[in-house]
Design a protein around this motif. Structure first.
Motif, PDB file in Angstrom:
ATOM      1  N   CYS A  89       0.830  -1.210   0.000  1.00 56.41           N
ATOM      2  CA  CYS A  89       0.000   0.000   0.000  1.00 56.41           C
ATOM      3  C   CYS A  89       0.860   1.255   0.000  1.00 56.41           C
ATOM      4  N   LEU A  90       1.994   1.203   0.681  1.00 54.28           N
ATOM      5  CA  LEU A  90       2.906   2.344   0.700  1.00 54.28           C
ATOM      6  C   LEU A  90       3.442   2.623  -0.708  1.00 54.28           C
ATOM      7  N   VAL A  91       3.805   1.575  -1.424  1.00 53.57           N
ATOM      8  CA  VAL A  91       4.299   1.735  -2.803  1.00 53.57           C
ATOM      9  C   VAL A  91       3.206   2.336  -3.689  1.00 53.57           C
TER      10      VAL A  91
ATOM     11  N   LYS B 226       0.961  14.585  -8.954  1.00 51.63           N
ATOM     12  CA  LYS B 226       1.847  15.715  -9.237  1.00 51.63           C
ATOM     13  C   LYS B 226       2.129  15.839 -10.730  1.00 51.63           C
TER      14      LYS B 226
ATOM     15  N   VAL C 275       0.769   9.584  -5.456  1.00 50.17           N
ATOM     16  CA  VAL C 275       1.221  10.964  -5.246  1.00 50.17           C
ATOM     17  C   VAL C 275       1.995  11.459  -6.461  1.00 50.17           C
ATOM     18  N   ILE C 276       2.894  10.610  -6.979  1.00 51.78           N
ATOM     19  CA  ILE C 276       3.654  10.986  -8.173  1.00 51.78           C
ATOM     20  C   ILE C 276       2.714  11.230  -9.347  1.00 51.78           C
TER      21      ILE C 276
ATOM     22  N   GLY D 274       0.679   4.128  -2.714  1.00 52.64           N
ATOM     23  CA  GLY D 274       0.472   5.509  -2.300  1.00 52.64           C
ATOM     24  C   GLY D 274       1.506   6.450  -2.891  1.00 52.64           C
ATOM     25  N   ILE D 275       2.754   6.019  -2.912  1.00 59.76           N
ATOM     26  CA  ILE D 275       3.822   6.842  -3.506  1.00 59.76           C
ATOM     27  C   ILE D 275       3.561   7.048  -4.999  1.00 59.76           C
ATOM     28  N   LEU D 276       3.177   5.972  -5.685  1.00 54.01           N
ATOM     29  CA  LEU D 276       2.868   6.095  -7.107  1.00 54.01           C
ATOM     30  C   LEU D 276       1.680   7.024  -7.340  1.00 54.01           C
TER      31      LEU D 276
END
Length: 594
Positions: free
Chosen positions: A573-575, A585, A581-582, A577-579
Motif C-alpha cells: 500500500c505504501l508503494v 503531481k 502521489v507521483i 500511495g507513492i505512485l
C-alpha cells in the motif's frame, strides 16, 4: 492511308493507350486498399493474439476432451460432457453465490457511493473536499489487501474486533468468513466506482429544474424525489450494474473471505478446478464460458443504461449545481462519511500495521498489545530487506511500466486508426479492444496461459507474459481514455501540418501527441496503477522468479503466514500511495502546462 492521317493516328496513340484489363484494375485497387489498411491490420493482428485467440482457446477447451499443449494446438475430440458439470450442486451453488454477492455488494456500494456523492456535490455539509477524498481513498487499497485486513479484524477466533468484544464482556462474535462478510467487504471497497459516476452526474446536473420545483412550492423531500432522483437515475442504474459486474467476477476477495467459509463463487470455483490434482482444465473452461456469457449480458445492460444519460440536462452557460441545505444534518452527514473512511481505510490499515508489528503471532487480549516490546518494526524491516519482497517489488514495477508503455502505445495507435483514418478495420479494432471489459480477468488468464504455451514466442515464465496479461485485461480502460482525448482534438490541426509539407508521421509526433499529452499521460498512469494491483489474470502465469507483490501477498496468506502477508501488504500500500502521489503531481503539472 495518307501521311497526314498516319501522323494524327501516331499522335493520338499515347492518349488512347489501352487500359488495364478489369482484373488488373481490381488488383491495383486491392493493393491500394491493402496499403491503406496495413496499420489497421497489424493492430488487429496484435489484438487477436491478446484477446481473440485466448478467448477462442477457452471456448474450444470447454467443448473438448483435452487442453492445448506446447507444440500441439489440437484439442482432441469435441464433446458436450464438460457442460454436465454445470448441473452439479457445486456449480449451481457457485452461480447462486456469485449472483447474491454481485447484487448485495452492488446495493451496499450504491448506497455508500450515492450518499457520499450527494454530500460532496450537492449539500452544504462541512469538509466536502475531504469527503471527496474519502470517496476515492479505498481505490488505493487493493481489494486483496482489504480482504486480508478484514480477516484480521473479524476472524471469529482471533480477529481484533472479537478480541476487544471478549475483553469488554460482550457476548457477540463477528464472523467475516461468511457470505454476508464477503458482500460487506466487496461493497465497501467497490463503493468508489459508484461514487465517481454519481458525483459526475450530480455535479453536471442543471439546477434550474430544481429551482422551478421549489418556486412552485415543492418541499425539499419532494424536489429530491421528483426531480433530482429521476435526473440521476441513469447514473444510479449504471453504477449498480457496473459494481455488480466487477464484484461478480472478483477472485481475490472471494478466495480470502469465502474460501475459509466454504463459500464458492464462479471465479473461486474455476480456480479450484484449475488447481486440482490433476487439473480439471476442460471443466474449468466450461464454467469460464458461463461466467463470461453472464458478464457480457450484464455489460450490455450497463451500456444501454448509460446511453440513456443523454436526457440529463446541462445548460451551455456556467452551470452551478444548487447546494441543498442540510440544516441540523450537516455534521451528522459528515460524521457518517468519516465512519465510512474509518471502516474502509483506517481500521484495515491499523489492523495490517498491528499484525505486522506483533512480537508474537498470537494475541489473546488487547492488553497484550499494550505491553512493553509487544509491537516493533522488526518484522516490517525483515520483510523489507528480504529477497522475496525486493524481487517482487522490482518485478511489480517492471511489469507495471512495461504494461503502461505498451498498453498506452497500443491504445493510441488503435484509437488513431479508428478515428483518424478511413481504414475499414477501425470499427472491428474498437470492438475487439473493448471486449475484455466483458471478460473476467481470471478467464483471460486461463486463455493467455494456453495461448503462450502454443505460440513459438518464448515469453511464458517471464515477466513479459505478466505485462501482456495486464495489457489484455486493462486495454478497454486505456483505449477509452485515449479515444476520449483524441475525439476532443480537431483533426484540422494535424492536417494543417501535412498541408504545410510535413509527413503524416511527423505531424502525429509534432502536433497530435503534444496536444494529447494530458490524455495520454492519464492513460499511462491508469495502466500503471491498475497493473500494480492486478492478481486474477496473473494467478496462472507466474513462476517462483516472476512473483509480483499481489502474488506474494496471496501466497503468504494462502500458506498461513498471516503476519508476513500483513507486512507485505503494508509495504504494498505504501508503494501504491507513492505512485499515486507521483501520478497526481505529474498530472497536475501536465494540466498546468496545457
Amino acid at each position: 492511308m495518307s501521311l497526314r492521317t498516319a501522323e494524327r493516328t501516331s499522335q493520338a496513340s499515347p492518349r488512347t493507350a489501352p487500359r488495364p484489363s478489369g482484373q488488373g484494375h481490381r488488383s491495383a485497387r486491392g493493393l491500394a486498399a491493402l496499403r491503406k489498411n496495413t496499420t489497421g491490420l497489424v493492430v488487429l493482428a496484435i489484438l487477436a493474439v491478446l484477446v481473440v485467440f485466448p478467448l477462442g482457446l477457452v471456448l474450444l477447451a470447454a467443448f473438448s476432451d483435452s487442453v492445448p499443449r506446447p507444440g500441439n494446438i489440437s484439442l482432441g475430440g469435441l464433446t458436450f460432457s464438460n457442460m454436465a458439470l454445470l448441473a452439479t450442486p457445486e456449480a449451481l451453488g457457485a452461480l447462486v453465490n456469485s449472483l447474491m454477492v454481485g447484487a448485495g455488494s452492488a446495493l451496499i456500494a450504491l448506497v455508500i457511493g450515492a450518499f457520499l456523492a450527494f454530500v460532496c456535490a450537492r449539500s452544504d455539509a462541512p469538509w466536502r473536499r475531504f469527503i471527496f477524498f474519502i470517496g476515492m481513498a479505498p481505490m488505493f487499497i487493493p481489494a486483496l489487501v482489504g480482504a486480508l485486513a478484514w480477516s484480521l479484524l473479524s476472524s471469529p477466533s482471533a480477529g481484533y474486533i472479537n478480541i476487544l468484544l471478549r475483553d469488554l464482556g460482550i457476548d457477540a462474535v463477528l464472523n467475516i468468513y461468511s457470505l454476508p462478510g464477503l458482500v460487506f467487504v466487496l461493497g465497501i471497497f467497490y463503493a468508489p466506482y459508484a461514487f465517481l459516476l454519481l458525483h459526475s452526474s450530480l455535479s453536471m446536473m442543471n439546477a434550474d429544474l430544481e429551482e422551478a420545483a421549489t418556486v412552485h412550492g415543492a418541499p425539499l423531500s419532494t424536489m429530491l424525489r421528483t426531480v433530482t432522483l429521476p435526473l440521476a437515475l441513469p447514473a444510479l442504474l449504471g453504477s449498480a450494474v457496473l459494481v455488480f459486474a466487477l464484484t461478480m467476477e472478483n477472485f481475490p476477495v472471494a478466495q480470502v473471505i469465502g474460501n475459509p467459509a466454504g463459500v464458492d463463487t464462479l471465479p473461486t470455483y474455476i480456480y479450484r478446478l484449475m488447481s486440482a490434482t490433476p487439473a480439471k482444465s476442460n471443466q474449468a473452461a466450461s464454467v469460464a464460458v458461463i461466467l463470461t456469457l453472464a458478464l457480457m449480458a450484464v455489460t450490455v445492460i450497463q451500456q444501454r443504461i448509460l446511453n440513456k444519460r443523454k436526457f440529463t440536462t446541462m445548460t451551455g452557460k456556467g452551470n452551478r449545481p444548487r447546494r441543498v441545505p442540510l440544516h441540523k444534518l450537516r455534521w451528522p452527514f459528515t460524521v457518517l462519511a468519516l465512519a465510512y473512511f474509518a471502516v474502509s481505510v483506517v481500521l484495515p490499515m491499523l489492523a495490517l500495521l498491528t499484525a505486522s508489528m506483533q512480537a508474537t503471532p498470537f494475541v489473546s487480549s488487547t492488553a497484550q498489545l499494550l505491553e512493553a516490546n509487544s509491537l516493533s518494526f522488526a518484522k516490517l524491516l525483515e520483510v523489507l530487506s528480504s529477497n522475496d519482497f525486493q524481487l517482487a517489488l522490482k518485478n511489480s514495477i517492471l511489469v507495471a511500466l512495461i504494461a503502461a508503455f505498451s498498453g498506452t502505445a497500443l491504445s493510441f495507435i488503435a484509437s488513431y486508426v479508428r478515428y483518424r483514418t478511413k481504414s475499414r478495420t477501425g470499427r472491428l479494432i474498437e470492438l475487439v479492444a473493448m471486449t475484455p471489459l466483458a471478460v473476467p480477468a481470471i478467464v483471460m488468464g486461463i486463455g493467455l496461459l494456453w495461448t503462450w504455451l502454443l505460440l513459438p514466442i518464448p515469453i511464458y515464465g517471464t515477466l513479459a507474459i505478466l505485462a501482456v496479461a495486464c495489457v489484455a485485461v486493462f486495454l478497454p480502460q486505456g483505449y477509452r481514455g485515449v479515444s476520449a482525448s483524441m475525439l476532443q482534438m480537431d483533426q484540422d490541426l494535424e492536417d494543417s501540418a501535412v498541408m504545410l509539407g510535413a509527413g503524416r508521421t511527423r505531424s502525429v509526433l509534432d502536433v497530435t501527441l503534444p496536444l494529447m499529452r494530458v490524455g495520454i499521460m492519464s492513460s499511462f498512469l491508469l495502466f500503471l496503477m491498475l497493473s500494480m494491483r492486478e492478481l486474477s489474470a496473473s494467478i496462472f502465469l507466474f513462476t517462483s522468479n516472476t512473483r509480483i507483490l499481489s502474488i506474494l501477498v496471496f501466497d503468504n496468506f494462502d500458506n498461513g503466514q498471516s503476519q508476513a502477508a500483513a507486512a507485505v501488504s503494508v509495504l504494498y500500500c505504501l508503494v501504491i500511495g507513492i505512485l499515486a502521489v507521483i501520478a497526481q503531481k505529474v498530472g497536475g503539472e501536465r494540466k498546468t502546462r496545457s
